[in-house]
Design a protein around this motif. Structure first.
Motif, short mmCIF file in Angstrom:
data_model
loop_
_atom_site.label_atom_id
_atom_site.label_comp_id
_atom_site.label_asym_id
_atom_site.label_seq_id
_atom_site.Cartn_x
_atom_site.Cartn_y
_atom_site.Cartn_z
N LEU A 1 0.98 -1.18 -0.05
CA LEU A 1 0.09 0.15 -0.09
C LEU A 1 0.84 1.20 -0.16
CD1 LEU A 1 -2.99 -0.96 2.36
CD2 LEU A 1 -3.24 -0.18 0.26
N ILE B 1 -5.31 1.04 5.20
CA ILE B 1 -5.03 2.52 5.25
C ILE B 1 -5.29 3.35 6.76
CG2 ILE B 1 -5.82 4.70 4.40
CD1 ILE B 1 -6.11 3.32 1.62
N THR C 1 -7.54 5.12 -5.78
CA THR C 1 -8.60 4.89 -5.04
C THR C 1 -8.40 3.64 -4.28
OG1 THR C 1 -9.75 3.71 -6.66
CG2 THR C 1 -10.04 6.18 -6.76
N GLN C 2 -9.50 3.46 -3.18
CA GLN C 2 -9.33 2.28 -2.47
C GLN C 2 -9.62 1.09 -3.31
OE1 GLN C 2 -11.09 2.20 1.51
NE2 GLN C 2 -10.13 4.26 2.11
N SER C 3 -10.62 1.50 -4.32
CA SER C 3 -11.35 0.33 -5.33
C SER C 3 -9.97 -0.07 -6.25
CB SER C 3 -12.33 0.85 -5.96
OG SER C 3 -12.76 0.01 -7.00
N SER D 1 -7.90 -2.16 -4.29
CA SER D 1 -8.43 -3.36 -3.87
C SER D 1 -8.03 -4.39 -4.93
CB SER D 1 -9.77 -3.11 -3.80
OG SER D 1 -10.34 -4.57 -3.58
N VAL E 1 -8.53 -3.02 2.49
CA VAL E 1 -7.81 -1.85 2.14
C VAL E 1 -7.92 -0.75 3.07
CG1 VAL E 1 -7.36 -0.07 0.13
CG2 VAL E 1 -7.49 -2.38 -0.42
N ASN E 2 -9.43 -0.40 3.21
CA ASN E 2 -9.72 0.61 4.29
C ASN E 2 -9.08 0.43 5.64
OD1 ASN E 2 -11.79 1.78 6.25
ND2 ASN E 2 -12.11 3.15 4.45
N VAL F 1 -12.15 -4.26 -0.78
CA VAL F 1 -11.97 -2.93 -0.45
C VAL F 1 -11.95 -2.55 1.05
CG1 VAL F 1 -13.05 -0.77 -0.70
CG2 VAL F 1 -13.22 -2.32 -2.64
N TYR G 1 -4.00 10.42 -0.78
CA TYR G 1 -3.01 9.97 0.04
C TYR G 1 -1.92 10.35 -0.14
CZ TYR G 1 -7.20 6.82 0.41
OH TYR G 1 -8.53 6.27 0.53
#
Length: 155
Positions: A11, A41, A22-24, A27, A37-38, A34, A62
């Protein structure tokens, strides 16, 4: 050295490459959900390695903090050092094998394998004056978990 999990390192790397990721996207790239990932993060933010800012209602940015960059760099340097140590170990084993073969009158060898570890052996044999055969006729060299070995002597 600070302990960092592989997903956290990946990450940090992805964020370093693209702060607008993006988180998507993360992922998809990491092959994890996702939600995971969240969670990662949030963990990176809590550790002080990543800061997040809102570009608008739906977009986040980020950035690695100086601490995050230090951890990322530390891990990369550690990996490079470990890789060089592995290379040095294989290089030393290859030199010893090539010297032993030359001292025993071997002039031609067949190197059975085609990866980076076998490339080290192949180049070391050439450097030592051994000829690399195109077919397994004579001395055949392989690699196993302990290092290089003579697999067979025929011809």
């Amino acid at each position: 050295m600070t302990k960092i999990k592989q997903h956290e390192y990946t990450l940090l790397n992805e964020i370093a490459q693209d702060s607008l990721v993006t988180q998507s996207n993360l992922s998809d790239r990491l092959g994890i959900a996702v939600g995971s990932v969240n969670w990662y993060i949030k963990r990176l933010i809590h550790r002080g390695w990543v800061k997040v800012s809102h570009l608008d209602r739906t977009r986040l940015k980020y950035d690695l903090t100086p601490e995050g960059m230090a951890v990322f760099t530390q891990r990369a340097l550690s990996y490079a050092r470990d890789s060089l140590k592995v290379y040095g170990d294989y290089r030393e084993k290859a030199k010893m094998l090539a010297l032993d073969l030359k001292q025993n009158g071997v002039r031609d060898v067949f190197v059975d394998g085609n990866d980076e570890i076998m490339d080290i052996l192949r180049l070391t044999c050439i450097e030592a004056g051994l000829r690399i055969s195109e077919i397994p006729n004579g001395v055949v060299l392989k690699v196993d978990e302990r290092g290089y070995r003579v697999a067979s002597i025929s011809g």
